[in-house]
Design a protein around this motif. Sequence first.
Motif, mmCIF file in Angstrom:
data_model
loop_
_atom_site.group_PDB
_atom_site.id
_atom_site.type_symbol
_atom_site.label_atom_id
_atom_site.label_comp_id
_atom_site.label_asym_id
_atom_site.label_seq_id
_atom_site.Cartn_x
_atom_site.Cartn_y
_atom_site.Cartn_z
ATOM 1 N N ILE A 1 0.830 -1.205 0.000
ATOM 2 C CA ILE A 1 0.000 0.000 0.000
ATOM 3 C C ILE A 1 0.867 1.259 0.000
ATOM 4 C CG2 ILE A 1 -1.786 1.273 1.258
ATOM 5 C CD1 ILE A 1 -2.826 -1.474 2.253
ATOM 6 N N LEU A 2 1.990 1.234 0.700
ATOM 7 C CA LEU A 2 2.876 2.404 0.760
ATOM 8 C C LEU A 2 3.565 2.712 -0.562
ATOM 9 C CD1 LEU A 2 4.900 2.057 4.097
ATOM 10 C CD2 LEU A 2 3.318 3.877 3.485
ATOM 11 N N GLN A 3 4.002 1.692 -1.255
ATOM 12 C CA GLN A 3 4.886 1.881 -2.403
ATOM 13 C C GLN A 3 4.133 2.114 -3.709
ATOM 14 O OE1 GLN A 3 7.461 2.716 -0.960
ATOM 15 N NE2 GLN A 3 9.019 1.198 -1.402
ATOM 16 N N MET A 4 3.320 3.159 -3.721
ATOM 17 C CA MET A 4 2.554 3.477 -4.930
ATOM 18 C C MET A 4 3.402 4.320 -5.874
ATOM 19 S SD MET A 4 -0.248 1.903 -4.676
ATOM 20 C CE MET A 4 -0.998 2.664 -6.110
ATOM 21 N N PRO A 5 3.214 4.133 -7.187
ATOM 22 C CA PRO A 5 3.969 4.942 -8.142
ATOM 23 C C PRO A 5 3.476 6.384 -8.149
ATOM 24 C CG PRO A 5 2.373 3.565 -9.285
ATOM 25 C CD PRO A 5 2.335 3.167 -7.830
ATOM 26 N N GLY A 6 4.340 7.293 -8.602
ATOM 27 C CA GLY A 6 3.979 8.700 -8.711
ATOM 28 C C GLY A 6 2.705 8.871 -9.524
#
Length: 160
Positions: free
Chosen positions: A102-107
């Motif tokens: 959930i944290l590592q979303m793309p820009g």
Amino acid sequence: MNKVAVIMGSNSDMPVMQGAIDILKEFKIEIEVDIVSAHRTPEKLFDFSKNAHKRGIKVIIAGAGGAAHLPGMVASLSPLPIIGVPVKSSNSIDGWDSVLSILQMPGGVPVATVALNGAKNAGILATQIIGASDPAVLDQVIAYKEGLKLKVEQAAKDIK
């Protein structure tokens, strides 16, 4: 109308997601609750995500365990703010897989993320988002935070 959707990947997430539901009820925010699986019901996910704003939803809280694709997939399809709740599930790697998914979303595809099993905070955050444009809800948030302060002050007095 202030309405928040609380969705989860499976019914096993409900004990955690109940924290968001309870706090939203406390603030008298209208709630829509559903199970929307990113992997098992992708058509429902697409329909829900693309149309939630048309039903008056203002914020979506999405809880998921394991690979936890639900919040990010909803964010990729919806113009609404999404709050992700990582859930420590039975197939989880101590919950870290959910947190990082959930944290590592793309820009360009943001998902606000609360702590592992932190659905209560997701409900509070959703209420604060709504309160930014609704003075009555903002007043409730201010009163809630004052109540938190008073509880701590009382606890400090009690231990002396």
